[in-house]
Design a protein around this motif. Sequence first.
Motif, short mmCIF file in Angstrom:
data_model
loop_
_atom_site.label_atom_id
_atom_site.label_comp_id
_atom_site.label_asym_id
_atom_site.label_seq_id
_atom_site.Cartn_x
_atom_site.Cartn_y
_atom_site.Cartn_z
N GLY A 122 -21.13 8.05 -17.08
CA GLY A 122 -22.13 7.00 -16.85
C GLY A 122 -21.57 5.58 -16.88
N THR A 123 -20.25 5.45 -17.01
CA THR A 123 -19.63 4.12 -17.04
C THR A 123 -18.81 3.90 -15.77
N THR A 124 -18.46 2.65 -15.54
CA THR A 124 -17.64 2.27 -14.39
C THR A 124 -16.52 1.37 -14.88
N LEU A 125 -15.32 1.59 -14.36
CA LEU A 125 -14.16 0.77 -14.75
C LEU A 125 -14.35 -0.67 -14.28
N PRO A 126 -13.89 -1.66 -15.08
CA PRO A 126 -13.91 -3.05 -14.63
C PRO A 126 -12.91 -3.23 -13.49
N ASP A 127 -13.38 -3.80 -12.38
CA ASP A 127 -12.52 -3.96 -11.21
C ASP A 127 -11.87 -5.33 -11.18
N ILE A 128 -10.78 -5.41 -10.43
CA ILE A 128 -10.04 -6.64 -10.22
C ILE A 128 -9.96 -6.83 -8.71
N ASP A 129 -10.22 -8.05 -8.24
CA ASP A 129 -10.22 -8.32 -6.80
C ASP A 129 -8.80 -8.40 -6.25
N ILE A 130 -8.55 -7.58 -5.24
CA ILE A 130 -7.28 -7.59 -4.52
C ILE A 130 -7.59 -7.64 -3.03
N ALA A 131 -6.59 -7.97 -2.25
CA ALA A 131 -6.72 -7.96 -0.80
C ALA A 131 -5.48 -7.32 -0.20
N GLU A 132 -5.66 -6.66 0.93
CA GLU A 132 -4.56 -6.05 1.65
C GLU A 132 -4.41 -6.77 2.99
N ARG A 133 -3.18 -7.21 3.24
CA ARG A 133 -2.88 -7.88 4.52
C ARG A 133 -1.59 -7.30 5.05
N HIS A 134 -1.69 -6.63 6.18
CA HIS A 134 -0.52 -6.04 6.84
C HIS A 134 0.27 -5.13 5.90
N GLY B 162 -7.47 2.89 0.79
CA GLY B 162 -6.24 2.11 0.64
C GLY B 162 -5.78 2.07 -0.79
N VAL B 163 -6.11 0.97 -1.49
CA VAL B 163 -5.70 0.78 -2.88
C VAL B 163 -6.86 0.11 -3.62
N ALA B 164 -7.06 0.52 -4.88
CA ALA B 164 -8.06 -0.11 -5.73
C ALA B 164 -7.38 -0.64 -6.98
N ALA B 165 -7.98 -1.67 -7.60
CA ALA B 165 -7.42 -2.28 -8.82
C ALA B 165 -8.45 -2.22 -9.94
N TRP B 166 -7.99 -1.75 -11.09
CA TRP B 166 -8.85 -1.59 -12.26
C TRP B 166 -8.13 -2.09 -13.51
N VAL B 167 -8.90 -2.52 -14.50
CA VAL B 167 -8.35 -2.82 -15.82
C VAL B 167 -7.81 -1.50 -16.35
N ASN B 168 -6.63 -1.54 -16.96
CA ASN B 168 -5.92 -0.33 -17.40
C ASN B 168 -6.43 0.19 -18.74
N ARG B 169 -7.69 0.60 -18.77
CA ARG B 169 -8.20 1.22 -19.99
C ARG B 169 -9.50 1.95 -19.69
N THR C 36 0.46 -5.25 2.63
CA THR C 36 0.86 -5.89 1.37
C THR C 36 -0.39 -6.16 0.54
N ILE C 37 -0.29 -5.90 -0.77
CA ILE C 37 -1.42 -6.10 -1.69
C ILE C 37 -1.24 -7.43 -2.42
N PHE C 38 -2.33 -8.20 -2.49
CA PHE C 38 -2.35 -9.50 -3.15
C PHE C 38 -3.43 -9.51 -4.23
N VAL D 284 0.84 -1.19 0.00
CA VAL D 284 0.00 0.00 0.00
C VAL D 284 0.88 1.24 0.00
N GLU D 285 1.92 1.22 0.81
CA GLU D 285 2.84 2.36 0.90
C GLU D 285 3.47 2.68 -0.46
N ALA D 286 3.92 1.67 -1.19
CA ALA D 286 4.55 1.90 -2.50
C ALA D 286 3.56 2.50 -3.49
N VAL D 287 2.31 2.03 -3.50
CA VAL D 287 1.31 2.57 -4.42
C VAL D 287 1.04 4.04 -4.09
N HIS D 288 0.95 4.35 -2.80
CA HIS D 288 0.69 5.73 -2.41
C HIS D 288 1.89 6.63 -2.72
#
Length: 133
Positions: A89-101, A38-45, A103-105, A7-11
Amino acid sequence: MHQLTTVEAVHEDGSYLFTAEDPYGDPEEVILVPCKDGVAAWVNRCTHENQPFDTGQGVPMRDGEIICPRHGSLFDACDGDCDNGEAAGTTLPDIDIAERHGTIFLIDDDYEFMHEGGIDDDGGPSSTSHLQL
């Protein structure tokens, strides 16, 4: 589950780009962006004309919004919604990630991590030439 970054590196860096195999076996670029939660994940387009947000220079952002470099549409970094411009009116396609201590997975069952960086950033040389001048 694949460990991506922190999370720190992304920020600190403003974003993180990686390539994953999508449900159809094709490579798909994914961005991690900082948001208030925290952090969100999206398809890059962008949802309008498939313009990538991160073209190798990081994701353009302002005030918690992802900016489409082509038409200027703004997407909320946390929920992916767009309320202006060509992509309104659109929303980006999301990708499931998790944060633990901190660290992003990648935990999305539909995507398998391939490598850091964009589709064409396979870690190899950008040229096959070994000519030196």
